[in-house]
Design a protein around this motif. Structure first.
Motif, PDB file in Angstrom:
ATOM      1  N   ALA A  12       0.828  -1.164  -0.099  1.00  0.00           N
ATOM      2  CA  ALA A  12      -0.057  -0.051  -0.224  1.00  0.00           C
ATOM      3  C   ALA A  12       0.980   1.254  -0.083  1.00  0.00           C
ATOM      4  N   VAL A 288      -7.179   0.946   2.427  1.00  0.00           N
ATOM      5  CA  VAL A 288      -6.527   0.074   1.287  1.00  0.00           C
ATOM      6  C   VAL A 288      -6.974  -1.438   1.452  1.00  0.00           C
ATOM      7  N   ARG A 292      -8.732  -3.516  -1.324  1.00  0.00           N
ATOM      8  CA  ARG A 292      -8.242  -4.832  -1.890  1.00  0.00           C
ATOM      9  C   ARG A 292      -9.315  -5.731  -2.147  1.00  0.00           C
TER      10      ARG A 292
END
Length: 296
Positions: A12, A288, A292
């Motif tokens: 990330a 993040v 994902r």
């Protein structure tokens, strides 16, 4: 291995204008390793990104990359067009720019465009929506992220519905380096009488230009010590910023830490708001991690 998933996790990256922060996340969103450096987009040409990604993978693991921030701007590597508000994590995932050849996904920013005003942001949206997804903030909230360009972000039902950017930090820097106040703003900017006097002057002021000239006049006429001018000027600017938000009786989720965040906390509480501090990194990583799953 796809551009958004992998058995070992994901890298990330919060890729900003002047700085870059990168984290190796495992499948459960836990941080395994991290780095921070000054490889922001202003230091890089288009040809610099492939080797920079290779170096990241050498350090953090041969993993897919999810990047947010200015890397997706017109100044970055590849442009990821803004998603109009109202916008949630699912909207960002749907509009994300996928670069299979680089095993990378770039998250777009968020825009606001009405008859009265326009605004944009990149990077902060992940922190805000990630903080909500991680349970660090409610779905309906007011966020403040102090910085060179301070952001005020309003959410409803876990979606960003409004953004207001204020050039508070940049204005202070310009005043310090150029114009009639140059040379007068070299003192420490700390909480104290001078800063709070500035807050009172700036809050609700419709004459910000006049209030700023008073910094000079008050020193020349002996009302204020020269070493207090910077704190007073900062108070005027921050007071004008916070005062325009009508924070009295409201909770403001402060996505920052450090000296500037402390000054904003003082300003918000002085104007009868309540501050809840949120770890911006935890918000980013939470965002993040949730993205994902949506990208897979």
């Amino acid at each position: 291995m796809t551009a958004t998933s992998g058995p070992g996790g994901v890298i990330a990256v919060d890729w900003g204008t002047t700085n870059r922060r990168a984290y190796r996340l495992d499948a459960d969103g836990r941080v395994g390793d991290a780095l921070r450096d000054d490889r922001g987009v202003l230091t890089m040409a288009a040809d610099d990104y492939p080797p920079a990604l290779a170096a990241l993978r050498e350090r953090l693991g041969d993993l897919p990359v999810i990047a947010a921030g200015m890397i997706g701007s017109t100044r970055g590597w590849r442009e990821a067009p803004y998603v109009p508000a109202p916008c949630g994590l699912a909207d960002l995932a749907a509009a994300a720019l996928r670069l299979p050849e680089a095993r990378m996904t770039i998250v777009p920013g968020v825009s606001v465009l009405t008859e009265r005003r326009a605004d944009v942001m990149r990077g902060e949206e992940i922190q805000v929506l990630g903080a909500i997804a991680a349970g660090l903030a409610p779905a309906d909230a007011l966020f403040c992220q102090p910085g060179t360009h301070n952001k005020w972000i309003t959410t409803a039902d876990a979606r960003i519905v409004d953004v207001a950017t204020v050039m508070t930090g940049e204005l202070f820097s310009l005043l310090k380096g150029h114009g009639i106040l140059a040379g007068m703003l070299d003192g420490a900017v700390v909480d104290g009488t001078a800063f709070r006097d500035g807050l009172a002057r700036g809050a609700g002021a419709c004459d910000l230009g006049t209030a700023l000239f008073e910094v000079r006049a008050s020193v020349l006429l002996g009302r204020r010590a020269s070493e207090e001018a910077a704190a007073y000027a900062s108070g005027v600017l921050i007071g004008s910023d916070v005062g325009a938000r009508a924070v009295a009786g409201r909770t403001v989720h402060l996505l920052a830490e450090g000296a500037l965040a402390d000054l904003y906390k003082v300003a918000i509480e002085t104007l009868d708001g309540t501050v809840v501090a949120i770890d911006a990194t935890a918000g980013f990583l939470g965002g993040v991690h949730r993205l994902r799953g949506m990208l897979a």
